[in-house]
Design a protein around this motif. Structure first.
Motif, PDB file in Angstrom:
ATOM      1  N   ASP A 171       1.080  -1.003  -0.123  1.00 53.99           N
ATOM      2  CA  ASP A 171      -0.306  -0.286   0.146  1.00 53.99           C
ATOM      3  C   ASP A 171       0.968   1.604   0.299  1.00 53.99           C
ATOM      4  O   ASP A 171       0.675   2.708  -0.278  1.00 53.99           O
ATOM      5  CB  ASP A 171      -0.510  -0.198   1.027  1.00 53.99           C
ATOM      6  N   ALA A 172       2.359   1.173  -0.056  1.00 54.08           N
ATOM      7  CA  ALA A 172       2.829   2.330   0.160  1.00 54.08           C
ATOM      8  C   ALA A 172       3.333   3.363  -0.510  1.00 54.08           C
ATOM      9  O   ALA A 172       2.730   3.903  -0.953  1.00 54.08           O
ATOM     10  CB  ALA A 172       5.105   1.661   0.017  1.00 54.08           C
TER      11      ALA A 172
ATOM     12  N   VAL B 185      -3.315   7.456  -1.547  1.00 54.88           N
ATOM     13  CA  VAL B 185      -4.196   7.570  -1.180  1.00 54.88           C
ATOM     14  C   VAL B 185      -4.859   6.871   0.099  1.00 54.88           C
ATOM     15  O   VAL B 185      -5.152   6.816   1.702  1.00 54.88           O
ATOM     16  CB  VAL B 185      -6.490   7.051  -1.258  1.00 54.88           C
ATOM     17  N   ARG B 186      -4.067   5.817   0.050  1.00 56.28           N
ATOM     18  CA  ARG B 186      -4.082   4.683   1.652  1.00 56.28           C
ATOM     19  C   ARG B 186      -2.830   5.398   2.788  1.00 56.28           C
ATOM     20  O   ARG B 186      -3.632   5.520   3.796  1.00 56.28           O
ATOM     21  CB  ARG B 186      -3.711   2.758   1.535  1.00 56.28           C
ATOM     22  N   ARG B 187      -2.125   5.784   2.201  1.00 57.31           N
ATOM     23  CA  ARG B 187      -0.852   6.687   3.215  1.00 57.31           C
ATOM     24  C   ARG B 187      -1.479   7.873   3.393  1.00 57.31           C
ATOM     25  O   ARG B 187      -0.872   7.609   5.023  1.00 57.31           O
ATOM     26  CB  ARG B 187       0.137   7.017   2.177  1.00 57.31           C
TER      27      ARG B 187
ATOM     28  N   VAL C  47       7.805  -2.125 -10.374  1.00 56.35           N
ATOM     29  CA  VAL C  47       6.043  -2.804 -10.983  1.00 56.35           C
ATOM     30  C   VAL C  47       5.651  -2.287  -9.699  1.00 56.35           C
ATOM     31  O   VAL C  47       3.851  -1.905 -10.551  1.00 56.35           O
ATOM     32  CB  VAL C  47       6.752  -3.867 -10.350  1.00 56.35           C
ATOM     33  N   ASN C  48       5.036  -1.937  -9.115  1.00 55.85           N
ATOM     34  CA  ASN C  48       3.497  -1.926  -7.928  1.00 55.85           C
ATOM     35  C   ASN C  48       3.554  -0.102  -8.190  1.00 55.85           C
ATOM     36  O   ASN C  48       2.465   0.170  -8.311  1.00 55.85           O
ATOM     37  CB  ASN C  48       4.346  -2.339  -6.383  1.00 55.85           C
ATOM     38  N   ILE C  49       4.179   0.625  -8.929  1.00 53.08           N
ATOM     39  CA  ILE C  49       4.131   1.635  -9.527  1.00 53.08           C
ATOM     40  C   ILE C  49       3.533   2.040  -9.878  1.00 53.08           C
ATOM     41  O   ILE C  49       2.904   2.535 -10.247  1.00 53.08           O
ATOM     42  CB  ILE C  49       5.461   3.021  -8.930  1.00 53.08           C
ATOM     43  N   CYS C  50       4.125   1.617 -11.823  1.00 48.13           N
ATOM     44  CA  CYS C  50       3.459   1.328 -12.671  1.00 48.13           C
ATOM     45  C   CYS C  50       2.134   0.490 -12.863  1.00 48.13           C
ATOM     46  O   CYS C  50       0.900   0.932 -12.865  1.00 48.13           O
ATOM     47  CB  CYS C  50       4.370   0.315 -13.999  1.00 48.13           C
TER      48      CYS C  50
END
Length: 332
Positions: A169-170, A174-176, A261-264
């Motif tokens: 979730d980093a 929104v989550r941060r 990868v997660n950011i993308c």
């Protein structure tokens, strides 16, 4: 035998680390391996208990005994010294918080603990979420985003937030922001008075994670910051018997690629795909350049596969700053 028990009790009450080693060995039949940083961590936690530190942030790698020492053992130790102490324990998931609460209660109910302190819990204290001692102390455990009702931390207890944000979730703004805002609007208000300590324990996941948010002064509080990086500025591992420098470098490479990868993926869900023409610029600390040798093209191919086009993101991962600027300029 009574004399030995008295000695163990006295030493346990005077030393969190001695208490931890005693209870852990009695509970699991193996020693709690102590590194130098465990001594540092225990010493700081003792200062919290004494009232010398009111707001504490601990940044430490995962799986280095942080939850065992700073959550389960610390709560058990404080209750041994003061059965009226009340704790609120939060983590990123309800299941994790409840597991920690359950293990803490098991320590207290163990024969080795009861022989020295004879701590009694209320008969209705079978819930993992909330349980009490007969003197009125106890624990309330829930997710960092969950409801906290009918319970306040105090009387020698604390609010202990352990990993408030899930690593995946980093990359979510929104989550941060939700977790950071929740600290100010809800979590900090669950203390019985301003002298009640608040402890935040986590690995750094992003420059705007809860640690960064609080250290930047966004709560208006003064925080004592204990930084325990996996590798120090001299490339010395924090816990060499667990991870060598070579192993940590390998882990760090995999973490960084995973986060890219997660950011993308996160960006792909929010942006329309306009093609696959992208450029990648990495700006990292000079002493970290070697670890990216040969990795740049792999990142580019990952990004191309994901059809990512425009992205500007600033990310902190394991004490390295990676600036990624993906522009529809360079043909691959």
């Amino acid at each position: 035998m009574a004399n030995i028990s008295g000695i163990i009790k006295e030493r346990s009450e005077n030393s969190l680390l001695f208490f931890t080693r005693y209870i852990f060995k009695e509970s699991f039949g193996v020693k709690f391996e102590v590194a130098q940083f465990h001594k540092t961590l225990a010493n700081v936690l003792e200062k919290v208990h004494k009232g010398e530190i009111k707001r504490l942030i601990i940044n430490i790698p995962p799986r280095y005994g942080k939850t065992e020492l700073a959550v389960k053992m610390y709560i058990s130790w404080c209750l041994a010294k003061n059965p009226k102490a009340r704790f609120i324990h939060l983590s990123y998931s309800d299941a994790l918080a409840l597991d920690n609460s359950s293990q803490t209660r098991e320590y207290i109910q163990s024969d080795s603990y009861q022989r020295l302190w004879n701590m009694q819990l209320k008969k209705d204290s079978q819930s993992q979420k909330k349980w009490y001692t007969i003197q009125g102390g106890g624990v309330y455990a829930t997710a960092s985003g969950g409801a906290i009702t009918g319970f306040g931390a105090g009387n020698g207890g604390a609010i202990i937030i352990d990993d408030p944000l899930k690593p995946d979730d980093a990359v979510s703004d929104v989550r941060r922001k939700f977790i950071n805002n929740r600290y100010n609007t809800t979590i900090r208000s669950r203390v019985n008075d301003r002298e009640v300590p608040i402890i935040v324990i986590m690995q750094r996941l992003h420059e705007d994670d809860l640690s960064g948010f609080l250290l930047d002064g966004n709560s208006g509080e003064q925080w004592y910051h204990l930084k325990l990086p996996a590798i120090d500025k001299n490339n010395k591992p924090l816990w060499s018997s667990k991870h060598s420098f070579k192993e940590l470098e390998s882990i760090r490479q995999q973490i960084d690629l995973h986060l890219v990868v997660n950011i993308c993926k996160n960006q792909r869900q929010r942006r329309a795909v306009n093609g696959v023409k992208i450029g990648l610029i990495l700006s990292i600390k000079p002493n970290c350049l070697a670890m990216y040798n040969g990795k740049c093209m792999l990142m580019v191919h990952i990004l191309k596969t994901l059809e990512t086009t425009q992205l500007e993101y600033k990310l902190v991962a394991n004490q390295m700053i990676i600036y990624m600027c993906l522009k529809a300029l360079i043909s691959i």
